[in-house]
Design an enzyme around this catalytic site. Structure first.
Site, PDB file in Angstrom:
ATOM      1  N   HIS A  62       0.843  -1.161  -0.100  1.00 57.78           N
ATOM      2  CA  HIS A  62      -0.500  -0.212  -0.263  1.00 57.78           C
ATOM      3  C   HIS A  62       0.716   0.812   0.176  1.00 57.78           C
ATOM      4  CE1 HIS A  62      -2.901  -2.394   2.540  1.00 57.78           C
ATOM      5  NE2 HIS A  62      -2.966  -2.484   0.775  1.00 57.78           N
ATOM      6  N   LYS A  72       6.877   6.414   7.325  1.00 60.46           N
ATOM      7  CA  LYS A  72       6.442   5.671   8.065  1.00 60.46           C
ATOM      8  C   LYS A  72       7.156   5.001   9.067  1.00 60.46           C
ATOM      9  CE  LYS A  72       2.147   3.882   6.002  1.00 60.46           C
ATOM     10  NZ  LYS A  72       2.083   2.670   4.940  1.00 60.46           N
ATOM     11  N   TYR A 132       2.264   2.140  13.825  1.00 60.42           N
ATOM     12  CA  TYR A 132       2.648   2.997  12.982  1.00 60.42           C
ATOM     13  C   TYR A 132       2.581   4.182  12.708  1.00 60.42           C
ATOM     14  CZ  TYR A 132      -1.024   1.542   9.339  1.00 60.42           C
ATOM     15  OH  TYR A 132      -1.581   1.302   8.588  1.00 60.42           O
ATOM     16  N   ASP A 170      -7.165  -5.977  -1.962  1.00 53.20           N
ATOM     17  CA  ASP A 170      -5.579  -5.994  -2.161  1.00 53.20           C
ATOM     18  C   ASP A 170      -5.270  -7.005  -3.625  1.00 53.20           C
ATOM     19  OD1 ASP A 170      -4.548  -4.418  -0.149  1.00 53.20           O
ATOM     20  OD2 ASP A 170      -4.000  -5.685   1.603  1.00 53.20           O
TER      21      ASP A 170
END
Length: 179
Positions: A62, A72, A132, A170
């Site tokens: 992603h 991130k 995250y 996905d």
């Protein structure tokens, strides 16, 4: 805190200094000034996210597009994952390359992923709690991704295909070359 460069430009492994005794342990999971001094990067995290997934769950690959791109800092609070990043920054020396690392509650390693990277992970333990920090807010209209099994990327997810649990969304992401 120890910072190690990866094979991808501006992507770093962060290892905290852990202080332990008979009671358990303590460590500083993030320190803005130390991070900036050790990486040379200025990042302002604005959103924290957390997920719980069972073994075989593959989330990714992603990323957020354009003005909504996110850097991130990822870590595992419980369990073990194989974390994978792909450099999507055109003009980068490492464009189209990927890097993977095992992150776990045991090794307490973190991975810093700069803006312009696709990110995903697969759970290797019975369960994993994944945490995250992001430097930009999530924006649904900017979400995108690359199919996890793209032949041009050749990522080894370390689990047999039959053990992977992948969302329908996905499974229908575009190929790397289509981007």
């Amino acid at each position: 805190m120890k910072v190690t460069k990866t094979s991808l430009s501006e992507c770093f492994i962060i290892e905290p200094t852990i202080i332990g005794d008979e009671r358990g342990y303590f460590y500083e999971s993030f320190h803005q000034k130390k991070f900036e001094d050790l990486t040379g990067l200025k990042v302002n995290f604005v959103q924290d996210n957390q997920s719980l997934s069972r073994k075989g769950t593959l989330r990714g690959l992603h990323f957020q597009r354009d003005d909504y791109a996110q850097a991130k800092l990822v870590q595992v609070l419980r369990g073990t994952v194989l974390d994978v990043v792909v450099d999507l920054r055109e003009g980068s020396k490492t464009f189209g390359k990927h890097f993977s690392i095992e992150l776990s509650s045991e090794n307490k390693k973190q991975l810093f992923i700069p803006r312009g990277f696709a990110h995903g992970f697969v759970v290797l333990s019975a369960e994993a709690e994944f945490f995250y920090k992001c430097d930009n807010y999530y924006h649904k209209d900017a979400e995108s991704g690359i199919m996890y099994n793209d032949p041009d990327l050749g990522i080894d997810w370390e689990l047999p295909q039959r053990e992977l649990i992948i969302s329908d969304k996905d499974l229908h992401l575009p190929s790397f070359s289509a981007l």
